[in-house]
Design a protein around this motif. Structure first.
Motif, PDB file in Angstrom:
ATOM      1  N   THR A  22      64.299 -16.601  41.907  1.00 54.72           N
ATOM      2  CA  THR A  22      63.610 -18.164  41.568  1.00 54.72           C
ATOM      3  C   THR A  22      63.959 -18.230  42.537  1.00 54.72           C
ATOM      4  O   THR A  22      62.579 -19.160  43.504  1.00 54.72           O
ATOM      5  CB  THR A  22      64.557 -19.656  40.667  1.00 54.72           C
ATOM      6  OG1 THR A  22      64.816 -18.116  39.299  1.00 54.72           O
ATOM      7  CG2 THR A  22      63.999 -20.034  40.552  1.00 54.72           C
ATOM      8  N   THR A  24      63.527 -17.049  45.912  1.00 55.15           N
ATOM      9  CA  THR A  24      62.984 -16.513  46.897  1.00 55.15           C
ATOM     10  C   THR A  24      60.802 -17.096  46.266  1.00 55.15           C
ATOM     11  O   THR A  24      60.288 -16.596  47.200  1.00 55.15           O
ATOM     12  CB  THR A  24      62.854 -14.911  46.877  1.00 55.15           C
ATOM     13  OG1 THR A  24      64.358 -14.423  46.590  1.00 55.15           O
ATOM     14  CG2 THR A  24      62.147 -13.876  47.641  1.00 55.15           C
ATOM     15  N   ALA A  25      60.946 -16.691  45.019  1.00 56.24           N
ATOM     16  CA  ALA A  25      59.623 -16.921  44.696  1.00 56.24           C
ATOM     17  C   ALA A  25      59.045 -18.574  45.494  1.00 56.24           C
ATOM     18  O   ALA A  25      57.874 -19.444  45.730  1.00 56.24           O
ATOM     19  CB  ALA A  25      59.460 -17.221  42.943  1.00 56.24           C
ATOM     20  N   GLN A  26      60.006 -19.182  44.693  1.00 57.63           N
ATOM     21  CA  GLN A  26      59.584 -21.038  45.399  1.00 57.63           C
ATOM     22  C   GLN A  26      59.171 -21.076  46.618  1.00 57.63           C
ATOM     23  O   GLN A  26      58.286 -21.472  47.299  1.00 57.63           O
ATOM     24  CB  GLN A  26      61.071 -21.979  45.381  1.00 57.63           C
ATOM     25  CG  GLN A  26      60.203 -23.620  45.724  1.00 57.63           C
ATOM     26  CD  GLN A  26      59.325 -23.628  44.659  1.00 57.63           C
ATOM     27  OE1 GLN A  26      59.065 -23.137  43.190  1.00 57.63           O
ATOM     28  NE2 GLN A  26      58.246 -24.174  45.353  1.00 57.63           N
ATOM     29  N   ASN A  28      58.398 -19.126  48.443  1.00 57.19           N
ATOM     30  CA  ASN A  28      56.998 -17.853  48.450  1.00 57.19           C
ATOM     31  C   ASN A  28      56.058 -18.771  47.975  1.00 57.19           C
ATOM     32  O   ASN A  28      55.132 -18.951  48.966  1.00 57.19           O
ATOM     33  CB  ASN A  28      56.948 -16.504  48.141  1.00 57.19           C
ATOM     34  CG  ASN A  28      57.374 -15.835  48.500  1.00 57.19           C
ATOM     35  OD1 ASN A  28      57.360 -14.992  49.798  1.00 57.19           O
ATOM     36  ND2 ASN A  28      57.985 -14.482  48.098  1.00 57.19           N
ATOM     37  N   ARG A  29      56.029 -19.496  47.354  1.00 60.88           N
ATOM     38  CA  ARG A  29      54.616 -20.494  47.266  1.00 60.88           C
ATOM     39  C   ARG A  29      54.693 -21.701  48.477  1.00 60.88           C
ATOM     40  O   ARG A  29      53.636 -22.115  48.812  1.00 60.88           O
ATOM     41  CB  ARG A  29      55.367 -21.838  45.866  1.00 60.88           C
ATOM     42  CG  ARG A  29      54.946 -20.236  44.815  1.00 60.88           C
ATOM     43  CD  ARG A  29      55.021 -21.425  43.175  1.00 60.88           C
ATOM     44  NE  ARG A  29      56.207 -21.353  43.047  1.00 60.88           N
ATOM     45  CZ  ARG A  29      57.343 -20.710  42.223  1.00 60.88           C
ATOM     46  NH1 ARG A  29      57.017 -19.892  41.966  1.00 60.88           N
ATOM     47  NH2 ARG A  29      58.293 -21.749  41.973  1.00 60.88           N
ATOM     48  N   TRP A  30      55.545 -22.269  48.975  1.00 59.56           N
ATOM     49  CA  TRP A  30      55.807 -22.660  49.456  1.00 59.56           C
ATOM     50  C   TRP A  30      55.487 -22.452  51.156  1.00 59.56           C
ATOM     51  O   TRP A  30      54.253 -23.091  51.862  1.00 59.56           O
ATOM     52  CB  TRP A  30      57.013 -24.073  50.151  1.00 59.56           C
ATOM     53  CG  TRP A  30      58.022 -24.793  49.770  1.00 59.56           C
ATOM     54  CD1 TRP A  30      57.275 -24.897  48.611  1.00 59.56           C
ATOM     55  CD2 TRP A  30      58.948 -24.953  48.956  1.00 59.56           C
ATOM     56  NE1 TRP A  30      57.700 -26.541  47.514  1.00 59.56           N
ATOM     57  CE2 TRP A  30      59.003 -25.554  47.556  1.00 59.56           C
ATOM     58  CE3 TRP A  30      60.194 -24.148  49.180  1.00 59.56           C
ATOM     59  CZ2 TRP A  30      60.460 -26.064  47.563  1.00 59.56           C
ATOM     60  CZ3 TRP A  30      61.204 -24.544  48.344  1.00 59.56           C
ATOM     61  CH2 TRP A  30      61.644 -25.839  47.731  1.00 59.56           C
ATOM     62  N   LYS A  32      52.984 -20.187  51.629  1.00 61.32           N
ATOM     63  CA  LYS A  32      51.397 -20.066  50.985  1.00 61.32           C
ATOM     64  C   LYS A  32      50.455 -21.816  50.600  1.00 61.32           C
ATOM     65  O   LYS A  32      50.098 -21.383  51.524  1.00 61.32           O
ATOM     66  CB  LYS A  32      51.105 -19.507  49.525  1.00 61.32           C
ATOM     67  CG  LYS A  32      51.498 -17.734  49.475  1.00 61.32           C
ATOM     68  CD  LYS A  32      50.817 -17.174  47.784  1.00 61.32           C
ATOM     69  CE  LYS A  32      51.602 -16.282  47.749  1.00 61.32           C
ATOM     70  NZ  LYS A  32      51.187 -15.728  46.488  1.00 61.32           N
ATOM     71  N   GLU A  33      51.657 -22.533  50.497  1.00 66.06           N
ATOM     72  CA  GLU A  33      50.965 -24.353  51.187  1.00 66.06           C
ATOM     73  C   GLU A  33      51.010 -24.576  52.598  1.00 66.06           C
ATOM     74  O   GLU A  33      51.141 -25.444  52.907  1.00 66.06           O
ATOM     75  CB  GLU A  33      52.033 -25.194  50.355  1.00 66.06           C
ATOM     76  CG  GLU A  33      51.902 -24.828  49.071  1.00 66.06           C
ATOM     77  CD  GLU A  33      52.426 -25.698  47.887  1.00 66.06           C
ATOM     78  OE1 GLU A  33      53.389 -26.301  48.844  1.00 66.06           O
ATOM     79  OE2 GLU A  33      52.723 -25.751  46.930  1.00 66.06           O
ATOM     80  N   TRP A  35      54.022 -23.988  55.163  1.00 67.42           N
ATOM     81  CA  TRP A  35      54.590 -24.674  55.135  1.00 67.42           C
ATOM     82  C   TRP A  35      56.210 -23.827  55.612  1.00 67.42           C
ATOM     83  O   TRP A  35      56.280 -22.031  54.880  1.00 67.42           O
ATOM     84  CB  TRP A  35      56.426 -25.268  53.693  1.00 67.42           C
ATOM     85  CG  TRP A  35      55.833 -26.180  53.030  1.00 67.42           C
ATOM     86  CD1 TRP A  35      55.033 -26.518  52.169  1.00 67.42           C
ATOM     87  CD2 TRP A  35      55.361 -27.390  54.108  1.00 67.42           C
ATOM     88  NE1 TRP A  35      55.102 -28.053  51.931  1.00 67.42           N
ATOM     89  CE2 TRP A  35      54.907 -28.575  52.880  1.00 67.42           C
ATOM     90  CE3 TRP A  35      56.574 -29.120  55.378  1.00 67.42           C
ATOM     91  CZ2 TRP A  35      55.205 -30.326  52.993  1.00 67.42           C
ATOM     92  CZ3 TRP A  35      56.048 -29.668  55.427  1.00 67.42           C
ATOM     93  CH2 TRP A  35      55.609 -30.592  54.862  1.00 67.42           C
TER      94      TRP A  35
END
Length: 76
Positions: A22, A24-26, A28-30, A32-33, A35
């Motif tokens: 979880t 790691t997924a978060q 990766n999302r940041w 892509k934004e 960060w």
């Protein structure tokens, strides 16, 4: 002149043991934004859990930065 904005997130390490996917997924999302993780700080504290009455636990503060998205220079 380039300016940056910053984000800090504090994570309890006992929670990370059970949810690394979880986290790691978060991350990766940041990413892509835009960060970028630039530093982390560890904070020991006394805590308790279902496994131990009282013990030393850790929280980690993650520090991220990205180029300022608003296009405005940061105020000093």
């Amino acid at each position: 002149m380039e300016t940056f904005e910053y984000k800090t997130v504090t994570v309890d390490c006992k929670d990370m043991e059970h949810s690394q996917d979880t986290l790691t997924a978060q991350l990766n999302r940041w990413g892509k934004e835009g960060w970028e993780l630039v530093s982390s700080l560890t904070h020991p504290y006394l805590g308790s859990s279902q496994y131990s009455l009282v013990g030393l636990a850790h929280r980690v503060t993650l520090i991220f930065k990205r180029l300022n998205q608003s296009g405005e220079a940061a105020q000093a």
